[in-house]
Design an enzyme around this catalytic site. Structure first.
Site, mmCIF file in Angstrom:
data_model
loop_
_atom_site.group_PDB
_atom_site.id
_atom_site.type_symbol
_atom_site.label_atom_id
_atom_site.label_comp_id
_atom_site.label_asym_id
_atom_site.label_seq_id
_atom_site.Cartn_x
_atom_site.Cartn_y
_atom_site.Cartn_z
ATOM 1 N N ASP A 79 -1.415 -7.537 0.183
ATOM 2 C CA ASP A 79 -2.860 -7.391 0.268
ATOM 3 C C ASP A 79 -3.433 -8.778 0.539
ATOM 4 O OD1 ASP A 79 -5.404 -6.149 0.081
ATOM 5 O OD2 ASP A 79 -5.576 -6.736 -2.017
ATOM 6 N N ASP A 104 -7.107 -10.793 1.344
ATOM 7 C CA ASP A 104 -8.564 -10.660 1.342
ATOM 8 C C ASP A 104 -9.231 -11.992 1.643
ATOM 9 O OD1 ASP A 104 -8.868 -7.902 0.601
ATOM 10 O OD2 ASP A 104 -8.322 -8.445 -1.451
#
Length: 163
Positions: free
Chosen positions: A99, A101
């Protein structure tokens, strides 16, 4: 013109070739270096899962300088997640190999369909703020004007028990 970004990295799923979530983050940091200049990398921390996932996460932060504007960087980050084996479907906060971000960037706020910078939830997430604090403590949240050090202190300070 170069832009500077604070990126958050997370993993809680093994990768067939790379191994543990910590190894996945190390490999991702190397790949991110190809996008520009990495000026700081945090240590990897372990954190409890958010949402339905039961697996512990490995989390880190990285400061990247690149010519890409936020939407272009987001496209590259999402392609990298997919290359690492992330499958986006349905349920949020499920187990994932990688992930990535965009937490903050040197341009202040960015609002467009599919992308909001600063990341809307970063102020409430110790697993983002703790690694970020280690490498970018003086960065300011454009919405509140507070530094990452101040945001982390607010989030982690002991709360008095109700009387």
């Amino acid at each position: 013109m170069n832009h500077t970004y604070l990126l958050a990295l997370g993993s809680n799923q093994r990768h067939a070739q790379m191994g543990t979530p910590r190894a996945v983050l190390a490999a991702a940091m190397e790949e991110l270096a190809a996008l520009g200049t990495v000026t700081a990398r945090s240590a990897v921390i372990d954190s409890a899962p958010v949402g339905p996932s039961q697996r512990q996460y490995a989390n880190a932060a990285l400061v990247l300088e690149t010519e890409r504007l936020p939407p272009a960087l987001l496209m590259v980050l999402q392609a990298m997640e997919q290359d690492f084996g992330r499958v986006r479907r349905g349920q949020r906060w499920r187990a994932r190999v990688l992930d990535l971000d965009i937490v903050l960037w040197s341009g202040g706020a960015w609002n467009a369909p599919g992308l909001t910078v600063p990341h809307p939830l970063f102020r409430t997430r110790p697993f983002v703020l703790a690694p970020a604090l280690a490498i970018a403590a003086s960065w300011r949240d454009p919405a509140s004007g507070l530094t990452l050090r101040q945001l982390h202190a607010r989030l982690t300070r002991p709360r008095p028990l109700p009387r």
